[in-house]
Motif scaffolding. Structure first.
Motif, PDB file in Angstrom:
ATOM      1  N   THR A   1       0.834  -1.124   0.045  1.00 39.16           N
ATOM      2  CA  THR A   1      -0.052   0.084  -0.031  1.00 39.16           C
ATOM      3  C   THR A   1       0.794   1.180  -0.091  1.00 39.16           C
ATOM      4  O   THR A   1       0.603   2.199  -0.844  1.00 39.16           O
ATOM      5  CB  THR A   1      -0.945   0.075   1.255  1.00 39.16           C
ATOM      6  N   VAL A   2       1.938   1.250   0.808  1.00 38.68           N
ATOM      7  CA  VAL A   2       2.807   2.564   0.887  1.00 38.68           C
ATOM      8  C   VAL A   2       3.503   2.611  -0.295  1.00 38.68           C
ATOM      9  O   VAL A   2       3.551   3.877  -1.007  1.00 38.68           O
ATOM     10  CB  VAL A   2       3.869   2.180   2.053  1.00 38.68           C
ATOM     11  N   GLY A   3       4.160   1.599  -0.987  1.00 39.49           N
ATOM     12  CA  GLY A   3       4.804   1.747  -2.293  1.00 39.49           C
ATOM     13  C   GLY A   3       3.836   2.262  -3.548  1.00 39.49           C
ATOM     14  O   GLY A   3       3.981   3.172  -4.322  1.00 39.49           O
ATOM     15  N   SER A   4       2.386   1.756  -3.394  1.00 38.52           N
ATOM     16  CA  SER A   4       1.583   2.297  -4.336  1.00 38.52           C
ATOM     17  C   SER A   4       1.256   3.490  -4.273  1.00 38.52           C
ATOM     18  O   SER A   4       1.254   4.221  -5.579  1.00 38.52           O
ATOM     19  CB  SER A   4       0.291   1.094  -4.282  1.00 38.52           C
ATOM     20  N   ILE A   5       0.813   4.050  -3.256  1.00 42.01           N
ATOM     21  CA  ILE A   5       0.447   5.326  -2.744  1.00 42.01           C
ATOM     22  C   ILE A   5       1.670   6.314  -3.236  1.00 42.01           C
ATOM     23  O   ILE A   5       1.498   7.470  -3.689  1.00 42.01           O
ATOM     24  CB  ILE A   5      -0.206   5.625  -1.331  1.00 42.01           C
TER      25      ILE A   5
ATOM     26  N   VAL B   1      -6.167   0.250  -4.821  1.00 38.60           N
ATOM     27  CA  VAL B   1      -4.751  -0.043  -3.968  1.00 38.60           C
ATOM     28  C   VAL B   1      -4.866  -0.870  -2.747  1.00 38.60           C
ATOM     29  O   VAL B   1      -4.258  -1.812  -2.719  1.00 38.60           O
ATOM     30  CB  VAL B   1      -4.073   1.354  -3.286  1.00 38.60           C
ATOM     31  N   ARG B   2      -5.943  -0.745  -1.916  1.00 37.02           N
ATOM     32  CA  ARG B   2      -6.410  -1.562  -0.803  1.00 37.02           C
ATOM     33  C   ARG B   2      -6.816  -2.973  -1.299  1.00 37.02           C
ATOM     34  O   ARG B   2      -6.132  -3.799  -0.865  1.00 37.02           O
ATOM     35  CB  ARG B   2      -7.513  -0.820   0.053  1.00 37.02           C
ATOM     36  N   PRO B   3      -7.650  -3.100  -2.299  1.00 35.15           N
ATOM     37  CA  PRO B   3      -7.690  -4.414  -2.790  1.00 35.15           C
ATOM     38  C   PRO B   3      -6.738  -5.264  -3.306  1.00 35.15           C
ATOM     39  O   PRO B   3      -6.603  -6.261  -3.009  1.00 35.15           O
ATOM     40  CB  PRO B   3      -9.192  -4.209  -3.479  1.00 35.15           C
ATOM     41  N   ALA B   4      -5.957  -4.531  -3.944  1.00 32.45           N
ATOM     42  CA  ALA B   4      -4.920  -5.089  -4.633  1.00 32.45           C
ATOM     43  C   ALA B   4      -3.838  -5.305  -3.647  1.00 32.45           C
ATOM     44  O   ALA B   4      -3.323  -6.666  -3.740  1.00 32.45           O
ATOM     45  CB  ALA B   4      -4.326  -4.192  -5.687  1.00 32.45           C
ATOM     46  N   SER B   5      -3.724  -4.906  -2.450  1.00 36.01           N
ATOM     47  CA  SER B   5      -2.658  -5.245  -1.448  1.00 36.01           C
ATOM     48  C   SER B   5      -3.086  -6.309  -0.635  1.00 36.01           C
ATOM     49  O   SER B   5      -2.268  -7.049  -0.435  1.00 36.01           O
ATOM     50  CB  SER B   5      -2.503  -3.804  -0.401  1.00 36.01           C
TER      51      SER B   5
END
Length: 433
Positions: free
Chosen positions: A103-107, A349-353
């Motif tokens: 999540t951190v990396g995606s955001i 982002v959240r669902p993918a993580s």
């Protein structure tokens, strides 16, 4: 306003929440939504009674949010009945470490590519918004005595764990901006901020919670000392575990959570020749008078008393912090980014993580979808925002961080507040089939 007027207003709010509490439970709303609306009414958007600037008042708001988080983390630890080394923790660790890092990396990638943020600021933004919230997730928390539920347990434990595991990534972002010492080639960050802070916080909390709990049980059952004053025990364990961890540069959040877990796991020391209190007629009266010092029941009595007091504190902390979030909303400026950023975080982002973090764990897809939606953001994000602002984030980027954080948290309080009860009701019906 004068002190007397503030006290009067605070008292009226508390009494009003008691009077409408039952009504709120019948509505498809969460208590946090009511608190948020109340904060907006008190802000410059409403009556202008609370005029808070998140940048000017960052130091005070950081302390308040930190205290609210500590109370909630301890409460969550007391509610989770699964032994610390049990395999059922694996899913929670996947969520709190792997999914959180994704999540951190995606955001951060979104921040750099779509918003033009410097890498350090983007990582800080990701670390602020990655942790799910243990304070606002009461509707999905595991309930003592209700039987083990893997989804409820994983979400509750995730919300407690990732408030500590996100901290090293906040420091990484600050370090890239030269606001925190990462050491040569990042060695200080890896050894101290990641490995020691995480492991040390867990060990310190377990030792303090377990040690204090065993001492109290021994004194109560063998000497009839240390009886009552469970409020002092609760606050004392929170303060000592947090203070000891922070003094050693370990994670105070993880220490408090694991102190609650360890206190919950303290076992009784039955005395030879004694029997448990029999269930049945007259047991309740006996329980009230003698359970606290009974060698078969002292641990359960201590845990119930400490948890009861802490849940009351948690309710007050939630009221105060969510009202504060509502009062801070006039500081939101970047509406042009919020309309696409918030849906992207919650729906992509959240669902993918979750899917990536739980890969190979054998978790049914419907549970992954549920966990992907129920990534409630709240007080943890506000704390990390204030922490970052207090460490000297450049003025050019502070307003964007404030807007994106408060906008995301507000959307979470509203969106999750409306959907969590229907979704959990559906989930429970699905489980019974």
């Amino acid at each position: 306003m004068s002190i007397a007027t503030w006290v009067l207003l605070g008292g009226l709010i508390l009494i009003a929440m008691i009077l409408i509490g039952t009504l709120v439970e019948r509505l498809p709303l969460s208590g946090a939504m009511i608190y948020l609306a109340l904060g907006v009414l008190l802000s410059p958007y409403g009556f202008g009674i609370l005029d808070l600037d998140p940048i000017v008042h960052a130091a005070s708001l950081e302390l308040v949010a930190e205290a609210a988080l500590l109370i909630s983390l301890f409460s969550v630890g007391l509610k989770l009945e699964v032994p610390i080394l049990d395999r059922r923790w694996i899913a929670s660790y996947r969520l709190a470490f792997l999914s959180m890092a994704i999540t951190v990396g995606s955001i951060a990638a979104i921040g750099v590519a779509a918003m033009g943020l410097p890498l350090g600021v983007a990582i800080v933004l990701g670390a602020i918004l990655a942790p799910t919230d243990p304070v606002l997730a009461s509707a999905i928390q595991s309930r003592p005595g209700a039987g083990f539920d893997s989804t409820r347990f994983s979400l509750a434990a995730e919300g407690a764990l990732n408030d500590g595991t996100a901290f090293p990534l906040v420091l990484l972002g600050l370090g890239i901006m030269q606001l925190h010492d990462l050491g040569d080639s990042g060695w200080s960050w890896w050894l101290v901020d990641v490995l020691w802070a995480t492991g040390g916080g867990m060990v310190i909390g377990k030792l303090i919670g377990g040690g204090v709990g065993k001492l109290v049980i021994y004194l109560r059952t063998r000497h009839h000392h240390a009886i009552g004053m469970d409020e002092f025990l609760s606050l004392g364990v929170i303060a000592v575990s947090f203070g000891a961890a922070q003094s050693c540069q370990a994670s105070g959040f993880l220490s408090v959570f694991f102190a609650g877990l360890a206190l919950r796991r303290v076992r009784n020391f039955p005395m030879a020749g004694t029997l448990p209190i029999p269930r049945g007629h007259g047991a309740e009266e006996y329980d009230v008078l003698e359970t606290a010092t009974h060698s078969h029941h002292a641990s359960g009595a201590m845990t119930r008393a400490v948890l009861g007091f802490n849940e009351q504190l948690e309710g007050i902390a939630e009221l105060g912090m969510v009202m504060t979030i509502g009062a801070l909303l006039p500081a939101v400026r970047s509406f042009a980014m919020l309309w696409w950023f918030v849906p992207l975080v919650f729906l992509v982002v959240r669902p993918a993580s979750i899917v990536l973090g739980m890969a190979g764990a054998g978790v049914p897809m419907y549970k992954q979808v549920l966990m992907g939606w129920l990534g409630i953001r709240g007080i943890g994000s506000v704390y990390y925002l204030m922490f970052a602002l207090n460490r000297g984030i450049a003025e050019a980027f502070a307003p964007d961080l404030v807007s994106l954080t408060l906008g995301t948290v507000t959307a979470s309080i509203i969106g999750h507040g409306i959907t969590v009860q229907p979704l959990m009701s559906w989930y429970e019906r699905h489980q019974l089939k």
